[in-house]
Design a protein around this motif. Structure first.
Motif, mmCIF file in Angstrom:
data_model
loop_
_atom_site.group_PDB
_atom_site.id
_atom_site.type_symbol
_atom_site.label_atom_id
_atom_site.label_comp_id
_atom_site.label_asym_id
_atom_site.label_seq_id
_atom_site.Cartn_x
_atom_site.Cartn_y
_atom_site.Cartn_z
ATOM 1 N N ASP A 19 11.528 92.179 53.489
ATOM 2 C CA ASP A 19 10.360 91.848 54.310
ATOM 3 C C ASP A 19 9.098 92.442 53.702
ATOM 4 N N THR A 23 5.631 90.610 52.220
ATOM 5 C CA THR A 23 4.310 90.958 52.752
ATOM 6 C C THR A 23 3.356 91.363 51.636
ATOM 7 N N ASP A 93 6.579 93.190 58.192
ATOM 8 C CA ASP A 93 6.925 91.763 58.224
ATOM 9 C C ASP A 93 5.769 90.931 58.768
ATOM 10 N N LYS A 126 9.204 82.652 62.657
ATOM 11 C CA LYS A 126 9.582 82.580 61.246
ATOM 12 C C LYS A 126 8.739 81.571 60.475
ATOM 13 N N THR A 127 8.336 80.479 61.139
ATOM 14 C CA THR A 127 7.621 79.408 60.470
ATOM 15 C C THR A 127 6.295 79.156 61.154
ATOM 16 N N HIS A 195 0.412 86.423 60.578
ATOM 17 C CA HIS A 195 1.734 85.829 60.788
ATOM 18 C C HIS A 195 2.753 86.955 60.878
ATOM 19 N N HIS A 196 3.268 87.166 62.086
ATOM 20 C CA HIS A 196 4.316 88.170 62.310
ATOM 21 C C HIS A 196 5.658 87.433 62.277
ATOM 22 N N ARG A 197 6.412 87.641 61.218
ATOM 23 C CA ARG A 197 7.586 86.817 60.941
ATOM 24 C C ARG A 197 8.798 87.303 61.744
#
Length: 303
Positions: A19, A23, A93, A126-127, A195-197
């Motif tokens: 992760d 990043t 992440d 995730k997307t 974007h927090h995956r």
């Protein structure tokens, strides 16, 4: 090492090299700037995180704890160590999506002298969605989320450190009330998209879900007892406790329901200390806080 940075990226990590690597790759164009420093603390990883960072990202300054010290300890350490006037806190992440985030940050802080913290627009998932547009405008509100926010360093230095005994959860609310007490503002700036995956719904299946629920509720109660004026405490504590039980039962979330009982017992021994808090808001500060809109923690595109 950057001598006089304007921006400091602050990331804490533990055993999440894949992760973190993603990043840093996404942030690399920003990290290569001469006005940017990046500080990472490896909290006792055993997956080779420190060695990998040193080999692949030499521009990053990494600190290593031989033994885990905890998320909040690490965040306090990085905030005190960073040299820049603007401190960008990201999870390992999470990364910026839209262009020129640093220019947006600097412009906003220079334009609004009482802005002590910027809360970013954060998409959890995730997307990324097909559209990243939003009609939201910057505004002064209350609160922020740990995975994507920016401190004005002088604002951070004016309030108490995050309470390390919280473990995690509640420290952002603690800091938000402390900022308000010192007359700082917290601005939601939607042009800063992070974007927090992470898939939040999947957390119910995690082994530590009950523990997280217990910590979240217990630390909320600690924050109320630390900051709320005495005239609001009885109602707030009673209402929040009843609604917590009711909502968990309504959702048939029995794990969280029983975690609430454990949370109540976990704070009983600290009631005396909390009642003597020196951080209590005045009546006018409390009223001003309640008039502020809550800064969004989750962003979803309009349907």
């Amino acid at each position: 090492m950057v001598t006089n940075p304007v921006f400091s990226f602050l990331i804490t990590t533990r055993n999440r090299w894949s992760d973190l690597q993603f990043t840093l790759q996404q942030l690399l164009p920003l990290l290569q700037r001469e006005d940017v420093e990046c500080l990472i603390i490896d909290d006792g990883s055993n997956d080779g995180t420190t060695a990998f960072v040193k080999a692949q990202f030499p521009q990053v300054q990494i600190f290593t704890n031989p033994e885990p010290q905890g998320y909040i300890y690490n965040r306090n350490f990085l905030l005190h160590t960073a040299k820049a006037p603007y401190l960008i806190s990201l999870d390992d992440d999470a990364h910026f999506v839209l262009p020129q985030p640093l220019e947006i940050i600097q412009h906003h802080f220079e334009k609004y002298a009482r802005c002590g913290l910027i809360a970013c627009r954060v998409f959890w998932g995730k997307t990324l969605p097909s559209t990243l547009q939003t009609d939201a405008l910057p505004h002064n509100g209350f609160g922020f989320v740990g995975c994507g926010h920016v401190w004005r360093k002088t604002a951070w230095e004016s309030i108490p450190d995050y309470p390390e005994h919280y473990g995690f959860y509640g420290e952002e609310e603690f800091a938000s009330m402390a900022l308000l007490q010192k007359r700082w503002e917290m601005h939601y700036v939607p042009d800063l998209l992070v974007h927090h995956r992470v898939e939040v719904r999947q957390r119910k299946n995690d082994a530590d879900y009950a523990y997280r629920q217990r910590k979240a509720f217990a630390n909320s109660i600690r924050n109320y007892m630390t900051f709320y004026p005495y005239f609001r405490l009885p109602y707030t504590l009673a209402y929040c406790t009843v609604m917590q039980f009711f909502n968990k039962l309504k959702a048939r979330d029995y794990v969280a329901f029983w975690a609430t009982f454990r949370a109540i017992f976990s704070i009983l021994g600290t009631l005396g200390v909390l009642f003597q808090s020196r951080y209590r808001l005045t009546k006018m500060q409390y009223i001003r806080m309640k008039k502020l809109p809550l800064n969004p923690i989750f962003w979803k595109p309009n349907p």
